[in-house]
Design a protein around this motif. Sequence first.
Motif, PDB file in Angstrom:
ATOM      1  N   MET A  42       0.858  -1.195   0.000  1.00 52.05           N
ATOM      2  CA  MET A  42       0.000   0.000   0.000  1.00 52.05           C
ATOM      3  C   MET A  42       0.888   1.238   0.000  1.00 52.05           C
ATOM      4  SD  MET A  42      -2.917  -1.271   2.714  1.00 52.05           S
ATOM      5  CE  MET A  42      -3.977   0.108   2.360  1.00 52.05           C
ATOM      6  N   SER A  43       0.437   2.280  -0.677  1.00 51.01           N
ATOM      7  CA  SER A  43       1.251   3.489  -0.829  1.00 51.01           C
ATOM      8  C   SER A  43       1.051   4.481   0.308  1.00 51.01           C
ATOM      9  CB  SER A  43       0.910   4.159  -2.161  1.00 51.01           C
ATOM     10  OG  SER A  43      -0.464   4.507  -2.188  1.00 51.01           O
ATOM     11  N   HIS A  44       0.010   4.287   1.121  1.00 52.33           N
ATOM     12  CA  HIS A  44      -0.268   5.232   2.199  1.00 52.33           C
ATOM     13  C   HIS A  44      -0.559   4.472   3.491  1.00 52.33           C
ATOM     14  CE1 HIS A  44      -1.075   7.534  -1.466  1.00 52.33           C
ATOM     15  NE2 HIS A  44      -0.873   8.641  -0.761  1.00 52.33           N
ATOM     16  N   ALA A  45      -0.270   5.100   4.598  1.00 49.11           N
ATOM     17  CA  ALA A  45      -0.550   4.502   5.909  1.00 49.11           C
ATOM     18  C   ALA A  45      -1.972   4.877   6.324  1.00 49.11           C
ATOM     19  CB  ALA A  45       0.456   4.991   6.934  1.00 49.11           C
ATOM     20  N   PHE A  46      -2.936   4.257   5.665  1.00 51.70           N
ATOM     21  CA  PHE A  46      -4.342   4.582   5.928  1.00 51.70           C
ATOM     22  C   PHE A  46      -4.689   4.387   7.400  1.00 51.70           C
ATOM     23  CE2 PHE A  46      -4.434   3.559   1.365  1.00 51.70           C
ATOM     24  CZ  PHE A  46      -5.021   4.721   0.897  1.00 51.70           C
ATOM     25  N   HIS A  47      -5.663   5.191   7.866  1.00 58.07           N
ATOM     26  CA  HIS A  47      -6.199   5.100   9.228  1.00 58.07           C
ATOM     27  C   HIS A  47      -5.152   5.477  10.272  1.00 58.07           C
ATOM     28  CE1 HIS A  47      -9.321   3.034   7.044  1.00 58.07           C
ATOM     29  NE2 HIS A  47      -8.482   2.082   6.710  1.00 58.07           N
ATOM     30  N   SER A  48      -4.234   6.343   9.920  1.00 62.51           N
ATOM     31  CA  SER A  48      -3.229   6.809  10.880  1.00 62.51           C
ATOM     32  C   SER A  48      -3.023   8.313  10.709  1.00 62.51           C
ATOM     33  CB  SER A  48      -1.895   6.078  10.667  1.00 62.51           C
ATOM     34  OG  SER A  48      -1.223   6.585   9.521  1.00 62.51           O
ATOM     35  N   LEU A  49      -2.303   8.919  11.639  1.00 63.17           N
ATOM     36  CA  LEU A  49      -2.056  10.364  11.582  1.00 63.17           C
ATOM     37  C   LEU A  49      -1.231  10.759  10.363  1.00 63.17           C
ATOM     38  CD1 LEU A  49       1.133  10.828  12.604  1.00 63.17           C
ATOM     39  CD2 LEU A  49       0.119  10.243  14.797  1.00 63.17           C
ATOM     40  N   LEU A  50      -0.554   9.815   9.740  1.00 61.37           N
ATOM     41  CA  LEU A  50       0.219  10.120   8.538  1.00 61.37           C
ATOM     42  C   LEU A  50      -0.679  10.499   7.358  1.00 61.37           C
ATOM     43  CD1 LEU A  50       2.975   7.332   8.674  1.00 61.37           C
ATOM     44  CD2 LEU A  50       3.159   9.736   9.343  1.00 61.37           C
ATOM     45  N   MET A  51      -1.987  10.279   7.492  1.00 61.72           N
ATOM     46  CA  MET A  51      -2.929  10.672   6.446  1.00 61.72           C
ATOM     47  C   MET A  51      -3.364  12.124   6.578  1.00 61.72           C
ATOM     48  SD  MET A  51      -2.964   7.925   4.782  1.00 61.72           S
ATOM     49  CE  MET A  51      -4.148   8.473   3.554  1.00 61.72           C
ATOM     50  N   ASP A  52      -3.097  12.755   7.703  1.00 62.04           N
ATOM     51  CA  ASP A  52      -3.592  14.120   7.945  1.00 62.04           C
ATOM     52  C   ASP A  52      -3.223  15.118   6.851  1.00 62.04           C
ATOM     53  OD1 ASP A  52      -4.756  13.159  10.188  1.00 62.04           O
ATOM     54  OD2 ASP A  52      -3.327  14.029  11.612  1.00 62.04           O
ATOM     55  N   PRO A  53      -1.998  15.127   6.302  1.00 64.00           N
ATOM     56  CA  PRO A  53      -1.652  16.141   5.305  1.00 64.00           C
ATOM     57  C   PRO A  53      -2.502  16.083   4.036  1.00 64.00           C
ATOM     58  CG  PRO A  53       0.336  15.144   6.206  1.00 64.00           C
ATOM     59  CD  PRO A  53      -0.816  14.325   6.688  1.00 64.00           C
ATOM     60  N   MET A  54      -3.141  14.954   3.730  1.00 64.42           N
ATOM     61  CA  MET A  54      -3.899  14.864   2.486  1.00 64.42           C
ATOM     62  C   MET A  54      -5.405  14.946   2.684  1.00 64.42           C
ATOM     63  SD  MET A  54      -5.488  11.654   2.629  1.00 64.42           S
ATOM     64  CE  MET A  54      -5.730  11.140   0.948  1.00 64.42           C
ATOM     65  N   LEU A  55      -5.880  15.085   3.922  1.00 61.99           N
ATOM     66  CA  LEU A  55      -7.317  15.027   4.185  1.00 61.99           C
ATOM     67  C   LEU A  55      -8.081  16.178   3.536  1.00 61.99           C
ATOM     68  CD1 LEU A  55      -7.437  13.816   7.902  1.00 61.99           C
ATOM     69  CD2 LEU A  55      -7.743  12.493   5.800  1.00 61.99           C
ATOM     70  N   ALA A  56      -7.519  17.389   3.559  1.00 61.35           N
ATOM     71  CA  ALA A  56      -8.221  18.544   2.977  1.00 61.35           C
ATOM     72  C   ALA A  56      -8.416  18.347   1.480  1.00 61.35           C
ATOM     73  CB  ALA A  56      -7.453  19.825   3.272  1.00 61.35           C
ATOM     74  N   GLU A  57      -7.356  17.942   0.794  1.00 61.30           N
ATOM     75  CA  GLU A  57      -7.465  17.711  -0.649  1.00 61.30           C
ATOM     76  C   GLU A  57      -8.403  16.547  -0.942  1.00 61.30           C
ATOM     77  OE1 GLU A  57      -4.607  16.689  -4.519  1.00 61.30           O
ATOM     78  OE2 GLU A  57      -3.741  16.883  -2.504  1.00 61.30           O
ATOM     79  N   PHE A  58      -8.328  15.536  -0.113  1.00 57.30           N
ATOM     80  CA  PHE A  58      -9.212  14.381  -0.294  1.00 57.30           C
ATOM     81  C   PHE A  58     -10.673  14.781  -0.150  1.00 57.30           C
ATOM     82  CE2 PHE A  58     -11.593  10.709   1.231  1.00 57.30           C
ATOM     83  CZ  PHE A  58     -11.231   9.725   0.336  1.00 57.30           C
ATOM     84  N   ARG A  59     -10.967  15.686   0.811  1.00 60.47           N
ATOM     85  CA  ARG A  59     -12.349  16.116   0.997  1.00 60.47           C
ATOM     86  C   ARG A  59     -12.847  16.897  -0.209  1.00 60.47           C
ATOM     87  NH1 ARG A  59     -16.244  19.210   2.043  1.00 60.47           N
ATOM     88  NH2 ARG A  59     -17.807  18.748   3.657  1.00 60.47           N
ATOM     89  N   GLU A  60     -11.982  17.714  -0.809  1.00 65.81           N
ATOM     90  CA  GLU A  60     -12.388  18.458  -2.005  1.00 65.81           C
ATOM     91  C   GLU A  60     -12.774  17.502  -3.137  1.00 65.81           C
ATOM     92  OE1 GLU A  60      -9.395  21.166  -3.193  1.00 65.81           O
ATOM     93  OE2 GLU A  60      -9.382  22.312  -1.311  1.00 65.81           O
ATOM     94  N   ILE A  61     -11.970  16.444  -3.290  1.00 68.26           N
ATOM     95  CA  ILE A  61     -12.284  15.459  -4.335  1.00 68.26           C
ATOM     96  C   ILE A  61     -13.586  14.731  -3.996  1.00 68.26           C
ATOM     97  CG2 ILE A  61     -11.495  13.334  -5.444  1.00 68.26           C
ATOM     98  CD1 ILE A  61      -8.647  14.306  -4.999  1.00 68.26           C
ATOM     99  N   ALA A  62     -13.733  14.323  -2.739  1.00 68.39           N
ATOM    100  CA  ALA A  62     -14.949  13.606  -2.322  1.00 68.39           C
ATOM    101  C   ALA A  62     -16.184  14.468  -2.490  1.00 68.39           C
ATOM    102  CB  ALA A  62     -14.805  13.151  -0.874  1.00 68.39           C
ATOM    103  N   ALA A  63     -16.052  15.791  -2.258  1.00 70.82           N
ATOM    104  CA  ALA A  63     -17.196  16.690  -2.386  1.00 70.82           C
ATOM    105  C   ALA A  63     -17.625  16.854  -3.845  1.00 70.82           C
ATOM    106  CB  ALA A  63     -16.860  18.048  -1.781  1.00 70.82           C
ATOM    107  N   GLY A  64     -16.727  16.582  -4.779  1.00 65.28           N
ATOM    108  CA  GLY A  64     -17.065  16.724  -6.193  1.00 65.28           C
ATOM    109  C   GLY A  64     -17.689  15.490  -6.808  1.00 65.28           C
TER     110      GLY A  64
END
Length: 220
Positions: free
Chosen positions: A1-23
């Motif tokens: 896996m390329s990301h450490a899902f379900h951990s604090l290491l995901m915090d830097p991408m959450l804002a961008e991820f929410r923008e994509i999810a909102a679209g």
Amino acid sequence: MSHAFHSLLMDPMLAEFREIAAGLTYDAPRIPVVSNVTGKAAGTEELLSPDYWVRHVRDAVRFADGVATLHELGVTTFLEAGPDGVLTALAQEVLDGADVHLAALQRRGRGETETALTALGKLHTAGRAVDWKPALAALAPDTRRVELPTYAFQRDWYWPDVWGGTVDAASLGLAGADHALVGAWVPLPETGGVVGTGVLSVRTQPWLADHVVSGTVLVP
């Protein structure tokens, strides 16, 4: 896996991820969903919210709670559709002692077709309804359905035809009999009597067909 899902290491991408999810466009689920975010049955509004999927990336996976909830809701069949049987083993541990059936459609290092058909066969033998027509069309297109052999006394005759010729009664430990109905005799040493053995058939005794009532041959 390329990301450490379900951990604090995901915090830097959450804002961008929410923008994509909102679209994205969401539709209400057609079957009930038990959430791994809460471990409980998810509501429609919850699943249609981009914020829910952001939480899904970051929060802990409540797998054990979700499996327990499914069982509480009456689910007794679990089919894993992932790349291996890891979750099947974990669910088995969660439901230890419960009357449930679990199967995995894929297993690492095993043939996909054989593993999938084995899983469906396991559920079928457990009494679960499996629609084999599309399953076989997709997994084993060269197969064909055949009827199981019938019971020996139904529809087809499976016994050898041994009455067409003369049977040597002596070879069977019997004594031959010159009789219209009895083919052989065997003596009874205790009483001195005999037991007669023969075959009644309109093929060997056509005159039996002279006594027919309502289509049934009667022997007086």
